[in-house]
Each structure stands twice: as structure tokens, then as C-alpha cells.
Enzyme design. Structure first.
Site, PDB file in Angstrom:
ATOM      1  N   CYS A 296       0.854  -1.204   0.000  1.00 24.71           N
ATOM      2  CA  CYS A 296       0.000   0.000   0.000  1.00 24.71           C
ATOM      3  C   CYS A 296       0.888   1.252   0.000  1.00 24.71           C
ATOM      4  O   CYS A 296       1.705   1.423  -0.875  1.00 24.71           O
ATOM      5  CB  CYS A 296      -0.951  -0.052   1.194  1.00 24.71           C
ATOM      6  SG  CYS A 296      -2.341   1.109   1.102  1.00 24.71           S
ATOM      7  N   ALA A 297       0.744   2.107   0.996  1.00 25.65           N
ATOM      8  CA  ALA A 297       1.568   3.315   1.049  1.00 25.65           C
ATOM      9  C   ALA A 297       3.039   2.978   1.249  1.00 25.65           C
ATOM     10  O   ALA A 297       3.921   3.762   0.875  1.00 25.65           O
ATOM     11  CB  ALA A 297       1.089   4.237   2.171  1.00 25.65           C
TER      12      ALA A 297
END
Length: 387
Positions: A296-297
Site C-alpha cells: 500500500c503506502a
């Protein structure tokens, strides 16, 4: 880039909401304004509205006569109970609901509204359609069965859960018993130690679980909005233990919970912190390079790190990079962003700087509304209707 829904399928809120909505905020008055615009358009075009109203009326008439006009989606678990297809009352209520859904979608698709207005309308009605599902009422056959089986106690328990969530969970149904998990005992049980710490993170090295280990280490970069033990939930579903048993040297980043003092942290701050952690991995293992894995991030962070190292002609320090659910090239054409005007964006900037951080509860609310049937209404039924 967001994929477009397949032709003939009904849009869901997940089609429209992304994490940016948590930053800009989606105001209730924007949704009400959209509904007013839809109503005004319907009044200005009575022939179009009447045609679809008559079509809906015709379908409802056939439903009352017992015809089955529509089938719920094969993956829609809300109507998996046999009562929805076998019981005359429930079958008719489900068919009426599906007829309403499809006719509203058709009305919006065939309206003369501008594209942006149609997108806003689909967004608003996707939320409404999920909320008014007949499975969300006390007449849900599962709720009725549980009411009789428990002698009415399910209703009492449900009201207790509802009152508790109103007080302690921002009015959303709880998804888990918060006191059921303890780090190091029920989650994150794999042995390891913190070998490095800076202002943004702690770097953990896990104890080997195989006789031999590869010389090149694996550095896992979790998303900044999640805890590191998303990769180490329990021995039966721990990625960390899987990697260790297969001979990998595993290092894991645990991000610091930022507060208002850290409002100036940006992507470059996290990239520099990961680079420092990566160099510590190389020093401990004696390896010239590392394998990176970002989720994800965290994936966005290691992508920026790779670009940074490439600019410094030092990309050789990374042997490989693996990305998990990482959105690197996005097109923010979500209808949720159509609600973000200059006033909304300025308010979001002021709120962000004043608070210093984005509250985790705000993010949780946004992600819950990305999949409302799974993350809101499913728990609504389980916690309140079934008790």
C-alpha cells in the site's frame, strides 16, 4: 487508473470512494445537494421520470403476481438464506428491491444530466441502495429466526451493542472486540528484536526459523496507516513466519504513530527513514544489497526510494522490489472528488495543519464506506439484528 464497472452491473460505493475522501472530507450537505439536483432534474423532465416510474410500477406489479424478474449477484451474501427465494413474502420484497435498484440506475444513465452530475447521482444512490436493503431490517429472516431461538434476548443484546457503538465507536458497528487481541500474545508472536530506531521508525530483525538463511535480507515496509503485524497476525497466517521458514532473513519496519509535533513530515521524510533502515540491514547482514517489499503506502514509499537512489546512481543497493496492493499511477477521477470544490480543499488544508495528523478514525470510516455491505451493513446485521 480506476477500472470502469462492467456494462450492466450496478455501481457500488467502492467504485467511487478513495482515501483522498478522508483528507478532503465528504460533507453531508454535498450529498443532500446532489439529491436535490436529481429531484429538480426529475421535475424538469416529467416525461423521462414518468416513463421510468411506469416501468418500475409494471415490474412491481409482476413481482406482486409472484414473478422472479431479477437475480442478486452471485457474490452477494446478504440474500443467501433460502427464505429470500422460497418464502413468498421475502421473495417479493427482494424482487421489489432489485427492481428499484435497476430502475434508478437506468433513470440516471438515461437522464440528460452532465457526466459529473450523473456520477454524483450514482455515488449518492449507491450508498442509499445499500442502506435500504431489506436485509438490514428486523424482518431479515436470519434476525427473525434468532429472535425466536433466543427468546428475545438477541434484540436486547443488539440494542446494547448499538448503544455501546453510539458512545464509543462513532456510531459505526464494531468490527471486532478490541480487547480480544494483545500484541505479543495473540498477534505478532514471532520472536524478534528491535535493532535500530530513528525518529520515524523502529527496525525489527526476526529470529531465524531454518537451519540456513540466504545472505541477502528481506526488508518489509508496511503501510504507514497500518501496524507492522498485519504481516504477523498468527502462526497460521503469518507472512513473517512463512518467509523465515523458507530461509529468508526478515527485517520489518514499525512506523511511529505521528502526532501534531510531526505535521511537517512528508514523503521525503519516510523515504529517508527507509533508506537509513535499509543501510542498517546491509550492515548487520554484510550483504551489498537487500530485497524490498512494500504494501500500500509502503509500496509508494519504496518506489520513491528507488527513484531517489537511481538519481544518486545507487540503485544497486536494491536487488529486488515487491509491491503489494500499491497504487503508483493514479487518476483521481473518482466521483467522490467531484464534491471537492475550492472551499472544501481550503477547509481540508486548514484542518490538516491545525490537527497535524489525519485521525485514524477518519480513515477507518472512509475505508468502511468503501465496502459498506461488507464493513458496515454486515456488522449491522450481525451485531444489532442478530445480537
Amino acid at each position: 487508473m480506476r477500472d470502469k464497472p462492467a456494462p450492466g452491473t450496478l455501481p457500488t460505493a467502492a467504485t467511487f470512494i478513495n482515501a483522498q475522501s478522508a483528507i478532503t472530507g465528504l460533507r453531508g450537505r454535498d450529498l443532500l445537494s446532489t439529491l436535490r439536483s436529481v429531484a429538480a432534474h426529475g421535475l424538469r423532465h416529467p416525461v423521462h421520470s414518468a416513463r421510468h416510474a411506469l416501468a418500475l410500477g409494471g415490474q412491481l406489479g409482476r413481482v406482486l403476481l409472484g414473478e422472479t424478474l431479477h437475480q442478486p449477484h452471485a457474490t452477494d451474501s446478504r440474500f443467501s438464506d433460502p427464505s429470500w427465494s422460497l418464502n413468498p413474502f421475502y421473495r417479493r420484497s427482494l424482487q421489489a428491491y432489485l427492481s428499484w435498484q435497476k430502475q434508478v440506475k437506468s433513470w440516471i444513465d438515461e437522464s440528460g444530466m452532465p457526466d459529473d452530475d450523473r456520477a454524483r447521482a450514482h455515488f449518492a444512490f449507491a450508498l442509499i441502495n445499500d442502506a435500504v436493503s431489506p436485509s438490514n431490517t428486523l424482518l431479515n429472516p436470519l434476525a427473525v429466526k434468532e429472535l425466536f431461538n433466543s427468546g428475545g434476548h438477541s434484540l436486547v443484546r443488539g440494542l446494547t451493542h448499538l448503544f455501546d457503538d453510539l458512545l464509543h465507536n462513532n456510531g459505526l458497528p464494531s468490527q471486532v472486540t478490541k480487547h480480544a487481541f494483545e500484541v505479543g500474545k495473540t498477534v505478532a508472536t514471532t520472536p524478534g528484536a528491535v535493532v535500530f530506531r530513528n525518529e520515524l521508525l523502529e527496525l525489527m530483525q526476526y529470529k531465524p526459523m531454518s537451519e540456513k538463511q540466504y545472505a541477502r535480507p528481506l526488508l518489509v515496509v508496511p503501510p504507514q496507516i497500518n501496524k507492522y503485524y498485519i504481516f504477523d497476525l498468527s502462526p497460521s497466517n503469518s507472512f513473517v513466519q512463512f518467509a523465515l521458514k523458507n530461509g529468508l532473513q526478515v527485517f520489518m519496519i514499525s512506523w511511529r504513530n505521528p502526532d501534531v509535533r510531526h505535521r511537517e513530515w512528508g514523503l521525503s521524510s519516510y523515504v529517508e527513514a527507509v533508506e537509513e533502515a535499509m543501510n542498517v540491514c546491509r550492515a548487520i547482514t554484510g550483504s551489498r544489497d537487500v530485497n524490498l517489499m512494500g504494501a500500500c503506502a509502503g509500496g509508494l514509499t519504496i518506489a520513491a526510494l528507488q527513484g531517489h537512489l537511481q538519481a544518486k546512481r545507487q540503485l544497486r543497493r536494491i536487488a529486488s522490489a515487491t509491491y503489494l496492493v500499491s497504487l503508483l499511477d493514479s487518476q483521481l477521477d473518482s466521483p467522490a472528488t467531484l464534491f471537492a470544490d475550492e472551499q472544501t480543499l481550503e477547509a481540508a488544508k486548514r484542518r490538516s495543519y491545525q490537527q497535524g495528523v489525519l485521525d485514524g478514525r477518519d480513515m477507518a470510516r472512509v475505508f468502511a464506506w468503501m465496502r459498506p455491505n461488507d464493513l458496515i451493513w454486515n456488522y449491522w446485521v450481525n451485531n444489532y439484528l442478530l445480537g
